[in-house]
Design a protein around this motif. Structure first.
Motif, short mmCIF file in Angstrom:
data_model
loop_
_atom_site.label_atom_id
_atom_site.label_comp_id
_atom_site.label_asym_id
_atom_site.label_seq_id
_atom_site.Cartn_x
_atom_site.Cartn_y
_atom_site.Cartn_z
N ASP A 147 -88.26 -14.09 43.80
CA ASP A 147 -88.09 -13.06 44.81
C ASP A 147 -89.31 -13.06 45.73
N PRO A 148 -89.10 -13.34 47.01
CA PRO A 148 -90.26 -13.30 47.91
C PRO A 148 -90.74 -11.86 48.05
N GLU A 149 -92.04 -11.64 47.93
CA GLU A 149 -92.57 -10.28 48.10
C GLU A 149 -93.03 -10.05 49.52
N ILE A 150 -93.49 -11.14 50.14
CA ILE A 150 -94.04 -11.00 51.49
C ILE A 150 -93.20 -11.84 52.45
N TYR A 151 -92.91 -11.25 53.60
CA TYR A 151 -92.16 -11.98 54.62
C TYR A 151 -93.00 -12.11 55.89
N THR A 152 -92.73 -13.16 56.65
CA THR A 152 -93.41 -13.30 57.94
C THR A 152 -92.74 -12.39 58.95
N ALA A 153 -93.35 -12.28 60.13
CA ALA A 153 -92.81 -11.40 61.17
C ALA A 153 -91.39 -11.81 61.54
N GLY A 160 -89.23 -12.91 59.58
CA GLY A 160 -88.27 -12.59 58.51
C GLY A 160 -88.15 -13.63 57.40
N TRP A 161 -88.88 -14.75 57.52
CA TRP A 161 -88.81 -15.76 56.46
C TRP A 161 -89.81 -15.46 55.35
N PRO A 162 -89.51 -15.90 54.14
CA PRO A 162 -90.48 -15.68 53.06
C PRO A 162 -91.81 -16.34 53.44
#
Length: 771
Positions: free
Chosen positions: A350-356, A358-360
């Motif tokens: 599960d990605p916890e952080i996403y880029t601006a 919207g991608w992991p």
DNA sequence: CTTGTTAGCGCC
DNA sequence: AAAGGGCGCTAACAAG
């Protein structure tokens, strides 16, 4: 003959220069020791007559006489009574000094005037001569001909292979233009001088029309501010650039080798592990976030657009170092393709952080979350080794105090392994994954040190003949801080991040030493002064560890412990004492102090409880309660911040200590996010900008100090709240005392603030050991 | 092959 | 909906 004409005429009128320069790549190189002049022009207003009614002089240095012709003008450049206005003084002065001419009579830099008038033109075209003279808000003069860019006049469409015109516009070299497009070229470069003077007159009149208020009372007009502060400051900056910092290149080459070796080890460790799950990962570029994203999160959904997903597998081009001959090809090509799929086929992380977008995220932070707080050291061959490594993980336990409740839940109860542990099956497999990802993190951080610092510092394009590095120092920020470029010497790794001791490469010349002097908590002191906050002022008055004192003021149980003498706020060891009689606050209440410290730094920047909650991994409610504790004793700060927000709303601007203004767009018709940004900038700018004012005043004091000059000490660099000087070792201690004195009383030898300005200074052979 | 943009990260 | 101010630089990527 006509040189004399200029010489006599310009004594009464302000004169202007614009230089065209060859043999330098402006985007890459420093003008110090680089660049040759092809031509320049002088203009001193329409009344001047240099013969035939001509009011502007254009001098051909390329074919008209070269260096000997330029030297004819030396008395003119060097005469301090001839007041000269420039657009980007720094560049022109360095280039002229390459001919051994010492420029004097600096009167104004129109770039700085424009910045003082409006510091937020970044989105409105910037501060180029072209943009400024073309902007009616700056140059309302209808008769004025603004500068036209070289691209517009001399740009040519590049011819395509078939002979037709392409889209790319190129500009021929200046030598070619000067010889082959002579007439338009002379007009073009002469116009630079004329535009600069026009711009100067416009900005001078604008700044004369704006009141300069300092500490609530009128000091004059903003043009007076320029003359008192930014004119001398502009000169100081150019001198600092010309001095440059000496760099130990042999040392850099040495740490480069070490770093590269360590980087290879870490990268290979990760590749070897990853290739167990995805064979092609053996050849991947471990520095590519796209490739990492594919390995960890292939197939994942975009958090902003559920219709978008990462592909399950994806091809990447990599340099073909192994000279593999791919299918269907006859020879080994420069690049070849590898195919990367998600490491785990059946399980998803599960990605916890996403880029601006919207991608992991595959940023350092995201990778650290995957790895957890563990070392990169792990034996991949001998698994019995892992037990030893295991014992070292986790946080050091905090000193517990009998009878006193320690605030936060200790984090050491949580597993030190990150979020990759479970998906990779836990146990040895999970540990192996975390250590491999930790190795990846290490590889990334080494890479960043190499490519950002160790390698560029050795480049020849940024250093002059004497092996010194000459960055450019610019007054080009919205708050009035300096920025540094080519290279940016203001972001060299510091303290524990400096694992290869890069700062050790910044040295003093033989026989010399460096003085490194910095302000202690400058911005917080400024905030205390501006908000007139009693609690903060008292804390600074009392001295000692400010963050500990903040923690004590926030938490009654800490205050109680201090009152009962169960802990010490701070401790100054007496001779013979080895450890304090009772624990120190910063050890006994480490987590509270950490929060207090973070709040001290964040609140001036306008950080919100939402952001803090995210950082601290607590609820917004809880974060807000902690923030309220901070404000509890410091309600003046809250009030002051509210006033700044109102000022930004009502007047669309805020002010710094010395009366500089930063404008904001109108708050009508902005999105809530933009409004929030303006409000945060409104409470930050007076703090950051006033700190910049203080640092600038300190530098002016240092630079005009006769004794320092006599001893041979020169300013080299400023890093916002820190200055670096170089001078003879034997007078180091005396010079250090003078520097500290200048910085503590930066306003014409006085301190006009309600708080003392604490200064810490050291004398050393290199930047690293001065901390 | 160039240019511009983005994400990420170094400093205060 | 976005939730830390101010910078500059780099690699990777996307687009011309």
């Amino acid at each position: 003959m006509w040189v004399h004409l200029v010489y006599e005429l310009v004594e009464v009128i302000v004169s202007i220069y614009a230089f065209q320069v060859s043999n330098i790549d402006v985007k890459q190189e420093t003008p110090v020791d680089h660049g040759e002049i092809t031509c320049f022009s002088i203009y001193c207003g329409p009344e001047a007559n240099f013969g035939n009614g001509k009011s502007c002089i254009w001098v051909d240095v390329l074919d008209g006489g070269g260096k000997s012709l330029l030297v004819e003008f030396a008395p003119f450049f060097e005469d301090p009574s001839i007041k000269k206005v420039w657009h980007n003084y720094s560049f022109d002065r360095h280039v002229i000094e390459n001919y051994g001419i010492k420029v004097s009579g600096f009167h104004a830099d129109t770039m700085h005037l424009a910045r003082l008038w409006d510091s937020s033109r970044r989105t409105k075209g910037g501060y180029s001569l072209e943009a400024l003279t073309g902007d009616l808000a700056v140059c309302g003069d209808k008769n004025m001909v603004g500068k036209v860019s070289m691209k517009n006049i001399f740009g040519r469409r590049k011819l395509k292979k078939d002979g037709s015109e392409g889209k790319i516009i190129t500009i021929p070299p200046v030598e070619e233009l000067q010889r082959e497009e002579r007439k338009p070229w002379i007009c073009y470069s002469a116009l630079d001088a004329m535009s600069t003077l026009k711009l100067y007159e416009n900005l001078k009149s604008k700044l004369s029309g704006r009141e300069w208020k300092l500490d609530g009372s009128t000091k004059g007009r903003m043009i007076d501010f320029y003359e008192k502060y930014w004119r001398p400051f502009g000169e100081i900056l150019v001198e600092m650039e010309a001095e440059g910092m000496l760099v130990d290149r042999a040392y850099l080459a040495e740490i480069e080798k070490v770093a590269q070796a360590e980087q290879q080890v870490a990268a290979n460790r990760f590749r070897r592990w990853a290739s167990k799950y995805c064979p092609d990962a053996k050849y991947m570029n471990v520095g590519s976030d796209a490739q990492l994203r594919q390995l960890f999160f292939g197939g994942a959904q975009n958090s902003k657009d559920p219709n978008e997903s990462l592909p399950d597998e994806r091809d990447f081009k990599i340099p073909n170092v192994e000279k593999v001959i791919e299918e269907g090809k006859k020879t080994a090509t420069k690049f070849r393709t590898i195919r990367l799929h998600r490491l785990l086929c059946d399980t998803r992380i599960d990605p916890e952080i996403y880029t601006a977008s919207g991608w992991p995220s595959a940023s350092g932070d995201a990778l650290k979350t995957l790895a957890g707080k563990i070392s990169a050291e792990f034996s991949f061959t001998d698994e019995s080794d892992s037990l030893q490594t295991d014992a070292n993980v986790g946080n050091l336990p905090e000193t517990k105090l009998p009878g006193v409740e320690v605030g936060a839940v200790s984090e050491c109860t949580k597993s030190a392994y990150g979020t990759a542990y479970a998906p990779f099956g836990g146990g040895e497999k999970g540990k192996e994954a975390c250590h491999a990802i930790a190795a990846l993190c290490e590889m990334c951080s080494i890479d960043s040190l190499l490519s950002n610092f160790i390698l560029p510092l050795q480049g020849s394009h940024i250093s002059g003949k004497n092996g010194r590095i000459h960055c450019s120092l610019n007054i080009n920020t919205e708050t009035g801080r300096l920025s540094a470029r080519r290279p940016n010497l203001q972001n060299q790794p510091a303290l524990e991040k400096d694992r290869y001791k890069i700062r050790q490469a910044f040295i003093a010349a033989p026989g010399n030493s460096l003085i490194v002097a910095d302000y202690g908590q400058l911005e917080l002191r400024i905030l205390a002064h501006l908000a007139n906050c009693k609690s903060m002022l008292d804390a600074f008055e009392a001295g000692g560890d400010f963050h500990s004192r903040t923690a004590m003021n926030m938490y009654p149980h800490i205050r109680k412990a201090v009152d009962q003498k169960l802990v010490l706020l701070e401790w100054h060891p007496q001779p013979g004492e080895e450890k304090p009689p009772v624990p120190l606050l910063k050890d006994a209440f480490a987590s509270e102090r950490r929060k207090a410290k973070m709040l001290n730094f964040s609140i001036a920047y306008g950080k919100t409880p939402v952001g803090l909650a995210r950082d601290w991994k607590v609820s917004v409610k809880e974060a807000k309660e902690t923030v309220d504790l901070w404000y509890n004793e410091r309600h003046e700060v809250r009030k002051w911040q509210e006033e700044r927000k109102k000022e930004a709303q009502k007047d669309s601007c805020v002010h710094t200590l010395l009366g500089r203004v930063r404008h904001f767009p109108s708050m009508k018709n902005v999105t809530p996010y933009q409004k929030g940004h303006i409000e945060r900038a409104a409470i930050n700018t007076p703090v950051q900008g006033s700190a910049a004012d203080v640092a600038m005043c300190a530098m002016i004091e240092i630079s005009k100090n006769a004794r320092l000059k006599e001893l041979g000490w020169r300013l080299l660099l400023q890093v916002h709240d820190e200055v670096i000087l170089e001078g003879p070792t034997e007078s180091g201690e005396e010079a250090k005392a003078i520097v500290v004195d200048c910085m503590s009383k930066p306003f014409d030898g006085k301190n006009i603030l309600q708080v003392d300005l604490s200064v810490d200074a050291k004398c050393a052979q290199n930047w690293y050991s001065a901390k």
